[in-house]
Design a protein around this motif. Structure first.
Motif, PDB file in Angstrom:
ATOM      1  N   GLN A 266      33.593   6.589  16.989  1.00  0.00           N
ATOM      2  CA  GLN A 266      32.553   7.524  16.974  1.00  0.00           C
ATOM      3  C   GLN A 266      30.994   7.383  16.740  1.00  0.00           C
ATOM      4  OE1 GLN A 266      33.888   9.797  12.768  1.00  0.00           O
ATOM      5  NE2 GLN A 266      33.728  11.634  14.340  1.00  0.00           N
ATOM      6  N   GLU A 267      30.017   7.637  17.015  1.00  0.00           N
ATOM      7  CA  GLU A 267      28.632   6.811  16.837  1.00  0.00           C
ATOM      8  C   GLU A 267      28.045   6.038  15.805  1.00  0.00           C
ATOM      9  OE1 GLU A 267      26.164   6.019  19.709  1.00  0.00           O
ATOM     10  OE2 GLU A 267      27.082   8.058  20.487  1.00  0.00           O
ATOM     11  N   GLY A 268      28.404   4.432  16.422  1.00  0.00           N
ATOM     12  CA  GLY A 268      27.946   3.482  15.007  1.00  0.00           C
ATOM     13  C   GLY A 268      29.013   2.295  15.264  1.00  0.00           C
TER      14      GLY A 268
ATOM     15  N   PRO B 260      31.917   2.899  11.037  1.00  0.00           N
ATOM     16  CA  PRO B 260      30.494   2.255  10.950  1.00  0.00           C
ATOM     17  C   PRO B 260      29.722   1.350  10.463  1.00  0.00           C
ATOM     18  CG  PRO B 260      30.988   4.997  12.188  1.00  0.00           C
ATOM     19  CD  PRO B 260      31.576   4.385  10.544  1.00  0.00           C
TER      20      PRO B 260
ATOM     21  N   SER C 163      35.190  10.034  22.516  1.00  0.00           N
ATOM     22  CA  SER C 163      35.215   9.693  24.289  1.00  0.00           C
ATOM     23  C   SER C 163      35.544   8.899  24.329  1.00  0.00           C
ATOM     24  CB  SER C 163      33.564   9.885  23.335  1.00  0.00           C
ATOM     25  OG  SER C 163      33.412   8.599  23.577  1.00  0.00           O
TER      26      SER C 163
ATOM     27  N   ASN D 177      28.373  -4.956  15.905  1.00  0.00           N
ATOM     28  CA  ASN D 177      28.940  -4.749  16.686  1.00  0.00           C
ATOM     29  C   ASN D 177      29.025  -5.907  17.792  1.00  0.00           C
ATOM     30  OD1 ASN D 177      30.659  -2.610  15.645  1.00  0.00           O
ATOM     31  ND2 ASN D 177      29.129  -1.550  16.465  1.00  0.00           N
TER      32      ASN D 177
ATOM     33  N   ASP E 126      30.948   1.466  25.169  1.00  0.00           N
ATOM     34  CA  ASP E 126      29.779   1.433  25.851  1.00  0.00           C
ATOM     35  C   ASP E 126      29.169   0.586  26.852  1.00  0.00           C
ATOM     36  OD1 ASP E 126      30.431   4.334  25.389  1.00  0.00           O
ATOM     37  OD2 ASP E 126      28.574   3.863  23.578  1.00  0.00           O
TER      38      ASP E 126
ATOM     39  N   GLU F 298      24.420  -1.582  14.987  1.00  0.00           N
ATOM     40  CA  GLU F 298      24.697  -2.527  16.452  1.00  0.00           C
ATOM     41  C   GLU F 298      24.675  -4.295  16.490  1.00  0.00           C
ATOM     42  OE1 GLU F 298      21.529  -1.262  20.422  1.00  0.00           O
ATOM     43  OE2 GLU F 298      21.082  -0.618  18.338  1.00  0.00           O
TER      44      GLU F 298
ATOM     45  N   LYS G 117      33.872   2.999  19.440  1.00  0.00           N
ATOM     46  CA  LYS G 117      32.570   3.335  20.194  1.00  0.00           C
ATOM     47  C   LYS G 117      31.417   2.093  21.202  1.00  0.00           C
ATOM     48  CE  LYS G 117      30.230   7.134  21.673  1.00  0.00           C
ATOM     49  NZ  LYS G 117      28.690   5.993  22.470  1.00  0.00           N
ATOM     50  N   ALA G 118      31.217   1.296  20.687  1.00  0.00           N
ATOM     51  CA  ALA G 118      29.999   0.637  21.197  1.00  0.00           C
ATOM     52  C   ALA G 118      31.026  -0.520  22.190  1.00  0.00           C
ATOM     53  CB  ALA G 118      29.573  -0.300  20.179  1.00  0.00           C
TER      54      ALA G 118
END
Length: 317
Positions: free
Chosen positions: A249-251, A213, A300, A222, A259, A219, A255-256
């Motif tokens: 994973q987060e970041g 990340p 996820s 991304n 979401d 953010e 993942k972005a």
């Protein structure tokens, strides 16, 4: 009659007995505690050794499965992308090994790999937003329609996509002056570098996500890359964003994307650093040809490790 000397001797004897009892009791207790600690330490050492053996066994199994998938991958993907072409987009921080191996597997699947477009970190710098917007406006082809609400990176993504991908089979494999001017403009601005012939307008695109990340401002970065992936998907027959598990994973970019609204149209795979994950990337591209998007891997937001049901070999939409 009991004299004082007798009392004194008795008192001394009592205290000596008491002291001896304390010494004996503490010695016994100390030995018991030591024995218990020894047993616990021995059990812990055995558990640790068992865990190490299990870890080695699992690693041997994983290594074997990786060799198995790698050895059979060319046969598994054979002809799944026959008649198609693929362009590979490298994001800042992406693994070069993954890019090379995905490109090779796409060729095994029957696709022509037109080339690679490497997005430079400068493209994502905060102080470049206005310049990116101006460049997109200057290079925009006349027949490319952009919504009035489009931001700088949405415009830039659409303009760049128009130069390297297409849905039109007649345009695939051909370079044109307009696309050449777009690529040259982005290169001169220091926003991309290229190898091969990405201007030949591929029908499919694979975006390789950063392995880790981004830090501060990640953010925003991304979102810029998601805009590019979305633009590619809108202009071609299908786009897949692939990366390692860390990208999910987060970041991380994957993942972005999962979401965001782009998850409805752009496919993702979060195991592209493994042989089986690269096979899944090809299967995802094949599904995209049939208008099916999905998210695969172990992170996820996935629908499974691979498309289910898996697309039939030889059927490429």
């Amino acid at each position: 009659m009991i004299d004082f000397r007798y009392h004194l001797v008795s008192i001394v004897a009592i205290f000596l007995a008491l002291a001896l009892g304390i010494v004996l009791g503490s010695t016994t207790l100390s030995g018991s505690v030591t024995d218990t600690l020894r047993r616990q330490a021995s059990a812990a050492a055995k558990s640790a050794n068992d865990a190490r053996q299990q870890q080695r066994q699992m690693q041997h199994q994983i290594d074997g499965e990786e060799r198995f998938a790698g050895g059979l991958a060319p046969q598994i993907v054979a002809d799944r992308l026959k008649g198609q072409s693929v362009v590979v987009i490298e994001t800042p921080g992406a693994s070069n090994d993954s890019i090379e191996q995905v490109s090779e597997l796409a060729k095994n699947a029957g696709a022509a790999v037109t080339g690679r477009v490497t997005v430079q970190k400068k493209f994502l710098d905060d102080d470049q937003v206005e310049s990116v917007d101006e460049l997109a406006a200057r290079l925009k082809p006349e027949d490319l329609d952009l919504p009035g609400t489009a931001g700088a990176y949405e415009k830039a993504g659409a303009v760049l996509a128009s130069a390297i991908v297409t849905r039109d089979a007649a345009k695939s494999g051909r370079e044109d002056a307009t696309g050449g001017a777009v690529l040259n403009g982005f290169r001169q601005a220091g926003y991309v570098t290229t190898s091969g012939k990405p201007g030949q307008h591929a029908t499919l695109a694979v975006v390789i996500a950063p392995s880790a990340p981004y830090g501060e401002g990640g953010e925003v970065d991304n979102k810029a890359l998601i805009s590019l992936a979305t633009a590619l998907d809108a202009a071609d027959r299908g786009t897949v964003v692939g990366g390692p598990f860390t990208a999910a994973q987060e970041g991380g970019l994957i993942k972005a994307l999962r979401d965001s609204d782009a998850e409805k149209s752009v496919s993702t795979g979060d195991m592209v650093d493994t042989a089986s994950g690269r096979v899944v990337t090809i299967l995802a591209l094949q599904n995209e040809l049939s208008g099916k998007s999905g998210h695969y891997g172990i992170g996820s937001g996935v629908g499974g490790y691979l498309p289910s049901p898996a697309p039939t070999a030889g059927k490429n939409g």
